[in-house]
Design an enzyme around this catalytic site. Structure first.
Site: not given
Ligand code: THU
Length: 161
Positions: A64, A73, A75, A112
């Site tokens: 982040e 993210c 992934e 997501c």
């Protein structure tokens, strides 16, 4: 006009131990990667482990940023790293472990939309499905056979000629 229905199947497991050893090992690697997530703002920690056709495992965790959109993210950290380190080597599967920092509950979280699109790019290119293993804080596991299942009518390179 005709109607068309898009459906897909998952396999779901109540405990990690119910999966084949190789899949347990990949989920354990994702779980270890999750320990190094940098998620001081959301406190939602995610780890990912990508298994390549050459049996290399590449990991990622969410990173982040104080400027929120600059984070990434788990992934995408993992699949982009795989693409950078092992270009052209097909991805067999990706394990994702996601839960709030101090929680031992919560169902498995599916990637997501941006991550689905990013993983689909590789699946489409290699023309072989990427298996997805999703584990939550409660230890349940959902197995999906292909990222295309989670992205019906996906946009891919085919449209670009
Ligand atoms: N996150 C992931 O790492 N993967 C997902 O598929 C969903 C969300 C991260 C992004 C952010 O750091 C935190 O989880 C909360 O959205």
């Amino acid at each position: 006009m005709h109607k068309k229905r898009y459906t897909f199947e998952t396999e779901e497991f109540d405990r990690l131990e119910d999966l084949p050893q190789k899949e347990q090992d990949l989920l354990k690697k994702a779980s270890e990667a999750r320990e190094h997530a940098y998620a001081p703002y959301s406190k939602f920690k995610v780890g990912a482990a990508v298994l390549l056709e050459n049996q290399e495992v590449v990991i990622g965790s969410n990173q982040e940023n104080a400027s929120f959109p600059s984070g990434l993210c788990a992934e995408r950290v993992a699949v982009f790293q795989a693409g950078a380190r092992f270009p052209g080597v097909a991805i067999q599967s990706i394990a994702i472990v996601a839960a709030l920092e101090k929680s031992s509950s919560g169902n498995p979280a599916a990637p997501c939309g941006n991550c689905r699109q990013s993983i689909f790019e590789y699946e489409n290119k290699q023309n072989k499905p990427i298996t997805m293993l999703l584990m939550g804080g409660n230890g349940r596991v959902i197995k999906c056979k292909a990222i295309a299942d989670l992205l019906p009518l996906a946009f891919g390179s085919d449209f670009l000629g």
